[in-house]
Design a protein around this motif. Structure first.
Motif, mmCIF file in Angstrom:
data_model
loop_
_atom_site.group_PDB
_atom_site.id
_atom_site.type_symbol
_atom_site.label_atom_id
_atom_site.label_comp_id
_atom_site.label_asym_id
_atom_site.label_seq_id
_atom_site.Cartn_x
_atom_site.Cartn_y
_atom_site.Cartn_z
ATOM 1 N N CYS A 62 25.170 -32.381 105.090
ATOM 2 C CA CYS A 62 24.477 -32.647 103.839
ATOM 3 C C CYS A 62 24.987 -31.707 102.753
ATOM 4 C CB CYS A 62 22.978 -32.466 104.016
ATOM 5 S SG CYS A 62 22.044 -32.839 102.534
ATOM 6 N N ARG A 63 25.189 -32.233 101.555
ATOM 7 C CA ARG A 63 25.701 -31.423 100.446
ATOM 8 C C ARG A 63 24.911 -31.732 99.162
ATOM 9 N NH1 ARG A 63 27.623 -29.484 104.262
ATOM 10 N NH2 ARG A 63 29.791 -28.989 104.741
ATOM 11 N N CYS A 64 23.579 -31.828 99.267
ATOM 12 C CA CYS A 64 22.775 -32.224 98.108
ATOM 13 C C CYS A 64 22.976 -31.294 96.921
ATOM 14 C CB CYS A 64 21.291 -32.258 98.479
ATOM 15 S SG CYS A 64 20.867 -33.501 99.707
ATOM 16 N N THR A 65 23.139 -29.994 97.175
ATOM 17 C CA THR A 65 23.295 -29.033 96.080
ATOM 18 C C THR A 65 24.757 -28.738 95.794
ATOM 19 O OG1 THR A 65 23.212 -27.164 97.614
ATOM 20 C CG2 THR A 65 21.129 -27.904 96.686
ATOM 21 N N GLY A 66 25.651 -29.390 96.486
ATOM 22 C CA GLY A 66 27.060 -29.023 96.391
ATOM 23 C C GLY A 66 27.354 -27.910 97.371
ATOM 24 N N TYR A 67 28.627 -27.741 97.691
ATOM 25 C CA TYR A 67 29.031 -26.788 98.720
ATOM 26 C C TYR A 67 29.001 -25.342 98.218
ATOM 27 C CZ TYR A 67 31.409 -26.101 103.222
ATOM 28 O OH TYR A 67 31.726 -25.770 104.509
ATOM 29 N N GLN A 68 29.284 -25.131 96.937
ATOM 30 C CA GLN A 68 29.475 -23.775 96.439
ATOM 31 C C GLN A 68 28.244 -22.878 96.600
ATOM 32 O OE1 GLN A 68 32.573 -22.946 95.602
ATOM 33 N NE2 GLN A 68 31.912 -20.819 95.514
ATOM 34 N N PRO A 69 27.030 -23.340 96.291
ATOM 35 C CA PRO A 69 25.868 -22.471 96.493
ATOM 36 C C PRO A 69 25.685 -22.037 97.954
ATOM 37 C CG PRO A 69 25.294 -24.316 95.091
ATOM 38 C CD PRO A 69 26.652 -24.608 95.631
ATOM 39 N N ILE A 70 26.049 -22.933 98.874
ATOM 40 C CA ILE A 70 25.905 -22.600 100.296
ATOM 41 C C ILE A 70 26.943 -21.553 100.690
ATOM 42 C CG2 ILE A 70 25.868 -23.537 102.645
ATOM 43 C CD1 ILE A 70 25.209 -26.271 101.323
ATOM 44 N N LEU A 71 28.170 -21.692 100.198
ATOM 45 C CA LEU A 71 29.205 -20.689 100.466
ATOM 46 C C LEU A 71 28.813 -19.333 99.883
ATOM 47 C CD1 LEU A 71 32.479 -22.717 99.807
ATOM 48 C CD2 LEU A 71 31.542 -22.030 102.012
ATOM 49 N N LYS A 72 28.215 -19.351 98.692
ATOM 50 C CA LYS A 72 27.771 -18.093 98.087
ATOM 51 C C LYS A 72 26.669 -17.451 98.923
ATOM 52 C CE LYS A 72 28.967 -19.183 93.279
ATOM 53 N NZ LYS A 72 28.429 -19.460 91.916
ATOM 54 N N ALA A 73 25.769 -18.276 99.452
ATOM 55 C CA ALA A 73 24.697 -17.761 100.307
ATOM 56 C C ALA A 73 25.260 -17.138 101.580
ATOM 57 C CB ALA A 73 23.722 -18.885 100.649
ATOM 58 N N ALA A 74 26.306 -17.764 102.138
ATOM 59 C CA ALA A 74 26.928 -17.227 103.354
ATOM 60 C C ALA A 74 27.501 -15.840 103.119
ATOM 61 C CB ALA A 74 28.017 -18.174 103.847
ATOM 62 N N GLU A 75 28.020 -15.614 101.923
ATOM 63 C CA GLU A 75 28.562 -14.293 101.598
ATOM 64 C C GLU A 75 27.447 -13.300 101.270
ATOM 65 O OE1 GLU A 75 31.973 -12.260 98.699
ATOM 66 O OE2 GLU A 75 31.432 -14.366 98.456
ATOM 67 N N LYS A 76 26.450 -13.760 100.556
ATOM 68 C CA LYS A 76 25.408 -12.841 100.093
ATOM 69 C C LYS A 76 24.532 -12.322 101.222
ATOM 70 C CE LYS A 76 22.074 -12.122 96.422
ATOM 71 N NZ LYS A 76 21.521 -12.614 95.148
ATOM 72 N N CYS A 77 24.340 -13.118 102.269
ATOM 73 C CA CYS A 77 23.436 -12.681 103.339
ATOM 74 C C CYS A 77 23.920 -11.404 104.008
ATOM 75 C CB CYS A 77 23.235 -13.797 104.363
ATOM 76 S SG CYS A 77 24.653 -14.165 105.405
#
Length: 507
Positions: free
Chosen positions: A147-162
């Motif tokens: 699923c990519r409802c918000t687009g991929y970039q916010p999820i990639l940013k979350a993966a780094e920020k955690c």
């Protein structure tokens, strides 16, 4: 009876339907509904959970699809669901696990249905890395969450920020002083006692059985006693039959608890891969020897699938579109079969008879796959064509191997999947290349022989005409790849094998 942990609770089960999946058990039996069912086939990742295995005294955690893994194979494992991550139900963001907090702060949450699956994939990544591992690793970890409802970039940013937050032991379940440590230690002791008793754990329900043999002798005798029983490793294909076709098996035998089937080794004779060993446990050392196979194996399902599926399951299933078989046949692999009657070893190419039919006898078990030591002059080219780049079934899989001496191709093997009822060698193609100079013209001439080797069917993945044309086009790609390798090796003055990815546009 089987025993396992769900978060911090010890579970003991004596009776349930053998085909019951973890997802159905979580949602219908204990009311944990955070894990969702999207596809029931391991394609969407909404059902992702994390499972811990005790290996050589250490616990190792990985993401899996709970819609595919059967409850019987949870014996002795630690199952972590999304419900376990939040320390408190209070709404303060500090009470969220770092991966949950990062998804909130980076606006990576979608409609909510698929979010728990993303969270658990990121959680597995967080557990297994002490620092941000890089974008490529993150993409691999999330490749099975579609699923990519918000687009991929916010999820990639979350993966780094955690990974940027203070590391709180109460929130990082991987730490030894975490809130699960006492229960995990108790389960460890329970497993050791069970192994010492040398008993076969099993569950039953209305004359349906799920057996968990603990060694090969137990496995052989069970199979001889119940010849119609089906083997279960990762159930990445079998569970789809249960979920979508509503098929049932009265007797299932797990092969995941026999240590002999979970081995990987390399020596001067070559490579040994246990039939039940998950792909993710051997892909890295395999690709150190065969780096040209990296893309093919990294595109074999998703990480969740590779954490569960095995070579024995794929080969025993005998699908004409299984990705490993063409590669292994091209590398002259042998398959080792055992039963209470004895052992036999044969070329993997001879193992397949017809559609979903193999040489495996009713009482036999696939024990291992053996590959010879790599010859210094061996060249290998692997290509998978599918509608999606990741987490998709092949329309065509082509593997070409040959010895290159003085620019002459020798001992050529061309093996293809998706072109016939079984993964099969393109013998006319190989004959057209044997002894020829490696050149674009010779590769193109050999490609014309494909029509003599195969009469592919049309199905939902591709038409017959498409399969034939793309297969021929792949020989152009093989040339682009090979010529690129030769030039790089010359420029670098290196004897290392250099693998260059050729984009699908090369077709």
């Amino acid at each position: 009876m089987i025993q396992f942990l769900v978060n911090d609770e010890m579970i003991e089960l004596t009776s349930f339907v053998p085909s019951l999946t973890i997802l159905d058990w979580l949602r219908t039996n204990i009311g944990q509904i955070g894990s969702k069912e999207g596809c029931a086939s391991g394609d969407c990742g909404a059902c992702t959970v994390v499972v811990g295995d005790l290996v050589n005294g250490q616990w190792h955690y990985k993401s899996i699809n709970s819609c595919l893994m059967l409850v019987g194979n949870l014996h002795g494992k630690h199952l972590i669901t999304v419900e376990a991550l939040t320390v408190s139900r209070k709404p303060a963001i500090e009470n969220l696990h770092p991966v949950q907090r990062a998804m909130v702060e980076c606006h990576g949450s979608q409609c909510g249905f698929c979010t728990p699956g993303f969270i658990m994939s990121l959680f597995a990544l967080y557990m297994n890395h002490s620092a941000y591992p890089g974008k490529e690793v993150v993409i691999q970890a999330l490749g099975g969450n579609l699923c990519r409802c918000t687009g991929y970039q916010p999820i990639l940013k979350a993966a780094e920020k955690c990974f940027s937050y203070d590391n709180n032991a109460q929130q990082n379940i991987a730490h030894k002083d975490n809130r699960f440590s006492r229960q995990v230690m108790a389960l460890t002791m329970t497993l050791k006692k069970a192994l010492a008793l040398n008993e076969i754990p099993f569950i039953e329900s209305a004359e349906q059985y799920f057996y968990l043999p603990q060694n090969l002798d137990q496995l052989y005798h069970l199979k001889a006693t119940h010849p119609q029983a089906k083997f279960v490793a990762g159930a990445t294909d079998l569970a789809v039959e249960f979920n979508q076709q509503l098929k049932l098996s009265k007797q299932l035998i797990s092969v995941r608890y026999c240590p002999e089937l979970m081995q990987f080794s390399q020596n001067d004779d070559g490579m040994h891969i246990g039939a039940a060993l998950p792909y993710s446990e051997f892909i890295e050392p395999f690709c150190q020897i065969y780096p040209e196979a990296s893309e093919l194996l990294e595109r074999l399902g998703s990480l969740q699938i590779r954490n569960a599926g095995s070579l024995g399951g794929s080969i025993g299933n005998a699908s004409p579109i299984g990705d490993p078989a063409p590669l292994l046949i091209a590398l002259d692999a042998k398959i080792e079969l055992h039963s209470i009657r004895g052992q036999r070893v044969m070329a993997l190419e001879d193992f397949f008879i017809d559609y979903r039919q193999t040489q495996l006898a009713d009482d036999e078990v696939i024990v291992a796959i053996h590959l010879p030591k790599r010859n210094a002059t061996l060249k290998l080219s692997c290509h998978k064509i599918s509608k999606r780049m990741e987490d998709d079934i092949s329309a065509i899989c082509l593997v070409l191997s040959y010895q290159l001496n003085d620019q002459k191709m020798q001992q050529v093997k061309c093996v293809m999947g998706g072109m016939a009822a079984i993964p099969a060698a393109a013998k006319h193609v190989a004959a057209a290349l044997n002894g020829k100079t490696l050149s674009l013209k010779n590769l193109q001439l050999a490609a014309q022989q494909i029509e003599l080797d195969f009469k592919p069917l049309s199905d939902v993945r591709a038409s017959s005409a498409y399969r034939l044309q793309v297969s021929k086009n792949l020989f152009d790609r093989i040339w682009f790849q090979a010529s690129g390798q030769i030039q790089l090796a010359k420029d670098d003055d290196s004897s290392n094998v250099i693998h260059t990815r050729i984009n699908h546009a090369a077709l």
